[in-house]
Design a protein around this motif. Structure first.
Motif, mmCIF file in Angstrom:
data_model
loop_
_atom_site.group_PDB
_atom_site.id
_atom_site.type_symbol
_atom_site.label_atom_id
_atom_site.label_comp_id
_atom_site.label_asym_id
_atom_site.label_seq_id
_atom_site.Cartn_x
_atom_site.Cartn_y
_atom_site.Cartn_z
ATOM 1 N N ASP A 60 -38.437 22.209 18.153
ATOM 2 C CA ASP A 60 -39.660 21.630 17.580
ATOM 3 C C ASP A 60 -40.174 22.498 16.433
ATOM 4 O O ASP A 60 -40.502 21.998 15.356
ATOM 5 N N TRP A 61 -40.256 23.813 16.658
ATOM 6 C CA TRP A 61 -40.764 24.723 15.632
ATOM 7 C C TRP A 61 -39.816 24.797 14.441
ATOM 8 O O TRP A 61 -40.248 24.907 13.289
ATOM 9 N N THR A 62 -38.511 24.715 14.702
ATOM 10 C CA THR A 62 -37.534 24.725 13.608
ATOM 11 C C THR A 62 -37.721 23.504 12.720
ATOM 12 O O THR A 62 -37.688 23.607 11.493
ATOM 13 N N ARG A 63 -37.942 22.362 13.318
ATOM 14 C CA ARG A 63 -38.162 21.122 12.571
ATOM 15 C C ARG A 63 -39.405 21.250 11.680
ATOM 16 O O ARG A 63 -39.389 20.885 10.508
ATOM 17 N N ILE A 64 -40.464 21.817 12.225
ATOM 18 C CA ILE A 64 -41.693 21.992 11.455
ATOM 19 C C ILE A 64 -41.485 22.997 10.324
ATOM 20 O O ILE A 64 -41.928 22.786 9.190
ATOM 21 N N SER A 65 -40.772 24.082 10.618
ATOM 22 C CA SER A 65 -40.571 25.101 9.584
ATOM 23 C C SER A 65 -39.751 24.550 8.425
ATOM 24 O O SER A 65 -39.991 24.903 7.270
ATOM 25 N N LYS A 66 -38.812 23.667 8.699
ATOM 26 C CA LYS A 66 -38.040 23.042 7.624
ATOM 27 C C LYS A 66 -38.943 22.200 6.732
ATOM 28 O O LYS A 66 -38.748 22.145 5.524
ATOM 29 N N GLY A 67 -39.919 21.560 7.345
ATOM 30 C CA GLY A 67 -40.858 20.760 6.567
ATOM 31 C C GLY A 67 -41.695 21.601 5.620
ATOM 32 O O GLY A 67 -42.025 21.175 4.511
ATOM 33 N N PHE A 68 -42.026 22.806 6.040
ATOM 34 C CA PHE A 68 -42.827 23.703 5.211
ATOM 35 C C PHE A 68 -41.978 24.471 4.199
ATOM 36 O O PHE A 68 -42.471 24.913 3.175
ATOM 37 N N LEU B 188 -47.941 19.046 12.556
ATOM 38 C CA LEU B 188 -48.135 19.324 13.977
ATOM 39 C C LEU B 188 -48.135 18.067 14.837
ATOM 40 O O LEU B 188 -47.907 18.146 16.042
ATOM 41 N N HIS B 189 -48.359 16.917 14.239
ATOM 42 C CA HIS B 189 -48.322 15.668 15.007
ATOM 43 C C HIS B 189 -46.934 15.414 15.593
ATOM 44 O O HIS B 189 -46.802 14.656 16.546
ATOM 45 N N ALA B 190 -45.918 16.053 15.017
ATOM 46 C CA ALA B 190 -44.555 15.903 15.533
ATOM 47 C C ALA B 190 -44.322 16.708 16.810
ATOM 48 O O ALA B 190 -43.315 16.505 17.483
ATOM 49 N N LEU B 191 -45.243 17.612 17.132
ATOM 50 C CA LEU B 191 -45.089 18.411 18.349
ATOM 51 C C LEU B 191 -45.511 17.609 19.575
ATOM 52 O O LEU B 191 -46.399 16.756 19.487
ATOM 53 N N PRO B 192 -44.905 17.909 20.711
ATOM 54 C CA PRO B 192 -45.296 17.188 21.934
ATOM 55 C C PRO B 192 -46.713 17.581 22.369
ATOM 56 O O PRO B 192 -47.139 18.714 22.183
ATOM 57 N N ASP B 193 -47.436 16.611 22.887
ATOM 58 C CA ASP B 193 -48.773 16.872 23.404
ATOM 59 C C ASP B 193 -48.689 17.452 24.813
ATOM 60 O O ASP B 193 -47.833 17.070 25.600
ATOM 61 N N HIS B 194 -49.575 18.374 25.103
ATOM 62 C CA HIS B 194 -49.793 18.904 26.450
ATOM 63 C C HIS B 194 -48.591 19.618 27.065
ATOM 64 O O HIS B 194 -48.447 19.664 28.273
ATOM 65 N N LYS B 195 -47.722 20.137 26.209
ATOM 66 C CA LYS B 195 -46.653 21.006 26.699
ATOM 67 C C LYS B 195 -46.225 21.916 25.558
ATOM 68 O O LYS B 195 -46.447 21.623 24.385
ATOM 69 N N ALA B 196 -45.611 23.005 25.914
ATOM 70 C CA ALA B 196 -45.197 23.978 24.908
ATOM 71 C C ALA B 196 -44.073 23.404 24.046
ATOM 72 O O ALA B 196 -43.121 22.831 24.572
ATOM 73 N N PRO B 197 -44.183 23.552 22.731
ATOM 74 C CA PRO B 197 -43.096 23.108 21.851
ATOM 75 C C PRO B 197 -41.851 23.952 22.080
ATOM 76 O O PRO B 197 -41.937 25.126 22.424
ATOM 77 N N THR B 198 -40.721 23.346 21.869
ATOM 78 C CA THR B 198 -39.452 24.056 22.007
ATOM 79 C C THR B 198 -39.120 24.755 20.694
ATOM 80 O O THR B 198 -39.742 24.501 19.656
ATOM 81 N N LYS B 199 -38.098 25.589 20.734
ATOM 82 C CA LYS B 199 -37.624 26.245 19.512
ATOM 83 C C LYS B 199 -37.199 25.191 18.496
ATOM 84 O O LYS B 199 -37.467 25.324 17.301
ATOM 85 N N TYR C 19 -57.609 23.280 27.781
ATOM 86 C CA TYR C 19 -56.543 23.428 26.804
ATOM 87 C C TYR C 19 -55.334 24.082 27.438
ATOM 88 O O TYR C 19 -55.455 24.912 28.341
ATOM 89 N N GLY C 20 -54.171 23.733 26.937
ATOM 90 C CA GLY C 20 -52.933 24.354 27.389
ATOM 91 C C GLY C 20 -52.687 25.656 26.639
ATOM 92 O O GLY C 20 -53.227 25.886 25.561
ATOM 93 N N ARG C 21 -51.850 26.505 27.216
ATOM 94 C CA ARG C 21 -51.515 27.767 26.543
ATOM 95 C C ARG C 21 -50.797 27.522 25.217
ATOM 96 O O ARG C 21 -50.888 28.320 24.291
ATOM 97 N N ALA C 22 -50.104 26.394 25.108
ATOM 98 C CA ALA C 22 -49.436 26.055 23.850
ATOM 99 C C ALA C 22 -50.447 25.866 22.718
ATOM 100 O O ALA C 22 -50.105 26.031 21.540
#
Length: 147
Positions: free
Chosen positions: A83-91, A70-81, A42-45
């Motif tokens: 990416d997290w902003t996009r997810i937080s807007k969804g919630f 979470l499916h919108a996040l990139p696989d196998h690399k750390a999400p960017t700020k 597993y990655g640290r992400a």
């Protein structure tokens, strides 16, 4: 990424049982790679992903909704700020709806909450002639709240 974190290390870092991590894997929340020996890595992400899942579940979000975001996040690399902003807007919309529903419940809790009991004078205002009974048993207004 063949080095990555072993499942036991990820379990230790997140506080989750190994079986829980495998469960989340079946829902596509974490997607480990395999080393030459076939072991999951597993990655640290994934620590952040699993921590986010635990927080969202604690707030009552169903795993299917969390996984969808979470499916919108990139696989196998750390999400960017971003990416997290996009997810937080969804919630955010769902969280705002839950807050409004909780505030309404708080404000009406000491009176009738539309359950059809007709035991309080205020029931005549919120549920005249027990019209909520046609919608089924139980606290009908509560059953209509999001979440």
């Amino acid at each position: 990424m063949t080095q990555g974190l072993a499942i036991g290390d990820l379990a230790y870092r997140t506080g989750l049982a190994v079986s829980a991590i495998r469960f989340y894997e079946t829902h596509g929340i974490v997607k480990p790679l395999r080393n030459k020996g076939g072991h999951r890595r597993y990655g640290r992400a994934d620590i952040r992903r699993l921590s986010f899942v635990m927080a969202a579940q604690k707030l009552g979000f169903p795993l299917s909704d969390i996984a969808e975001h979470l499916h919108a996040l990139p696989d196998h690399k750390a999400p960017t700020k971003a990416d997290w902003t996009r997810i937080s807007k969804g919630f955010r919309k769902e969280i705002d709806q839950r807050i409004a529903a909780l505030e309404e419940l708080r404000d009406k809790l000491d009176g009738c909450i539309g359950c059809g009991c007709l035991s309080l004078k205020s029931c005549a205002l919120y549920n005249p002639k027990d019209v909520k009974a046609t919608e089924g048993p139980g606290p009908r207004n509560l059953k209509q709240l999001p979440g």
